[in-house]
Scaffold this motif. Structure first.
Motif, mmCIF file in Angstrom:
data_model
loop_
_atom_site.group_PDB
_atom_site.id
_atom_site.type_symbol
_atom_site.label_atom_id
_atom_site.label_comp_id
_atom_site.label_asym_id
_atom_site.label_seq_id
_atom_site.Cartn_x
_atom_site.Cartn_y
_atom_site.Cartn_z
ATOM 1 N N ARG A 233 28.959 30.127 -50.217
ATOM 2 C CA ARG A 233 29.203 28.772 -50.708
ATOM 3 C C ARG A 233 30.160 28.778 -51.901
ATOM 4 O O ARG A 233 31.029 27.913 -52.017
ATOM 5 C CB ARG A 233 27.880 28.110 -51.102
ATOM 6 C CG ARG A 233 27.051 27.628 -49.929
ATOM 7 C CD ARG A 233 25.874 26.800 -50.408
ATOM 8 N NE ARG A 233 25.106 26.235 -49.323
ATOM 9 C CZ ARG A 233 25.396 25.096 -48.694
ATOM 10 N NH1 ARG A 233 26.466 24.399 -49.070
ATOM 11 N NH2 ARG A 233 24.641 24.642 -47.717
ATOM 12 N N GLY A 250 31.207 23.147 -51.081
ATOM 13 C CA GLY A 250 30.794 24.415 -50.484
ATOM 14 C C GLY A 250 30.203 24.286 -49.099
ATOM 15 O O GLY A 250 29.632 25.255 -48.574
ATOM 16 N N THR A 251 30.338 23.124 -48.466
ATOM 17 C CA THR A 251 29.815 22.921 -47.113
ATOM 18 C C THR A 251 30.875 23.300 -46.078
ATOM 19 O O THR A 251 32.008 22.832 -46.158
ATOM 20 C CB THR A 251 29.414 21.447 -46.903
ATOM 21 O OG1 THR A 251 28.410 21.097 -47.855
ATOM 22 C CG2 THR A 251 28.892 21.224 -45.500
#
Length: 296
Positions: A233, A250-251
């Motif tokens: 992430r 961070g997806t």
């Protein structure tokens, strides 16, 4: 007594001559007439930072502590650079770092610190400070000189967070990387190619292992676990804060996949146009007439 005078004169002459004689310098004899083919510039990277301090404190930190940089870009009304470390020498700006197959980038890079407060924590979350346009204008001028001087590749102009994604945020999501790309300094994912790939990844999102492989292919030190752990992430946050600054949570989503795919896929070369068929040579009018069968 008279016999001693010639001897004294001779001794003085010898002493004088010996004082004028050239003494060979101590050290190795070096011939520089040959040059090896197998060599390259020591400097291969440029690493950009923000100082998280005002100008006076930035100067104090970078000149009186162990951390240093080759250049410090001020935030004055007319920004300019302090040259703090000669380009031929190593400065201590990168720390524990890696990019692609290279580690410890201090020895192969030039570090540029930009006076900027970094970020502040608020009730709404972390807020990053913008950079002055005049700073970016000056930065682009210096970068163009350095790229020309050391033949630095576009993929080797990096942020501190690119080479240390687990511990650094600078220069942060407010740094205008796209302006550097528009100035011809680094590669950028072409919007039309990203848009063409987006529906494919929206329909079917790749697994985490795919994202990890692609991030490593770009250059980031990324775990190859197949798991969406915190370290992965962190790398995604750094990548997104550079190439998609509107959302960097961070997806591993479809747009991030499209950006990664374009960056790691070479632009297809268009086939060379076929050579035009040459026109037939004109036939002379006399040759086109039938031969006469008359005896005349």
């Amino acid at each position: 007594m008279s016999k001693l005078l010639p001897l004294v004169a001779l001794t003085a002459a010898v002493s004088l001559l010996s004082g004028c004689a050239t003494v060979a310098p101590a050290g190795p004899r070096i011939d520089k007439s040959l040059t090896a083919r197998g060599q390259s510039e020591r400097i291969k990277y440029i690493i950009l930072h923000y100082t998280v301090a005002d100008l006076p404190r930035s100067i104090k930190i970078l000149t009186q502590q162990d951390v240093s940089a080759h250049y410090l870009l001020t935030d004055t009304d007319q920004p300019f650079f302090y040259a703090l470390v000669d380009e031929s020498r190593q400065s201590n700006h990168a720390g524990l770092s890696s990019w692609k197959i290279y580690n410890q980038l201090n020895s192969a890079s030039i570090g540029i610190e930009i006076v900027n407060p970094g970020f502040t924590e608020t009730a709404q979350g972390r807020v990053y400070a913008p950079f002055k346009q005049a700073q970016i204008d000056q930065l682009i001028l210096l970068l163009k000189q350095l790229v020309a001087r050391y033949n630095i590749k576009p993929e080797n102009i990096l942020g501190h967070n690119d080479i240390a994604p687990q511990r650094k945020q600078d220069p942060g999501p407010m740094f205008p990387w796209k302006q550097l790309a528009d100035a011809g300094l680094l590669a950028w994912p072409e919007a039309s190619r990203v848009g063409a790939r987006l529906p494919l990844f929206t329909e079917q999102l790749p697994d985490v292992a795919w994202f990890q492989r692609k991030l490593a292919q770009v250059g980031y030190a990324t775990p190859q676990t197949g798991e969406l752990d915190q370290a992965t992430r962190n790398v995604l946050v750094v990548f997104q804060s550079k190439y998609r600054q509107s959302l960097y949570d961070g997806t591993p989503d479809a747009e991030t996949a499209a950006l990664l795919d374009v960056l790691t896929s070479p632009v297809p070369e268009l086939p060379a146009p076929a050579a035009p068929t040459p026109a037939p040579a004109p036939v002379p009018a006399s040759a086109a007439l039938p031969r006469s069968t008359s005896s005349r």
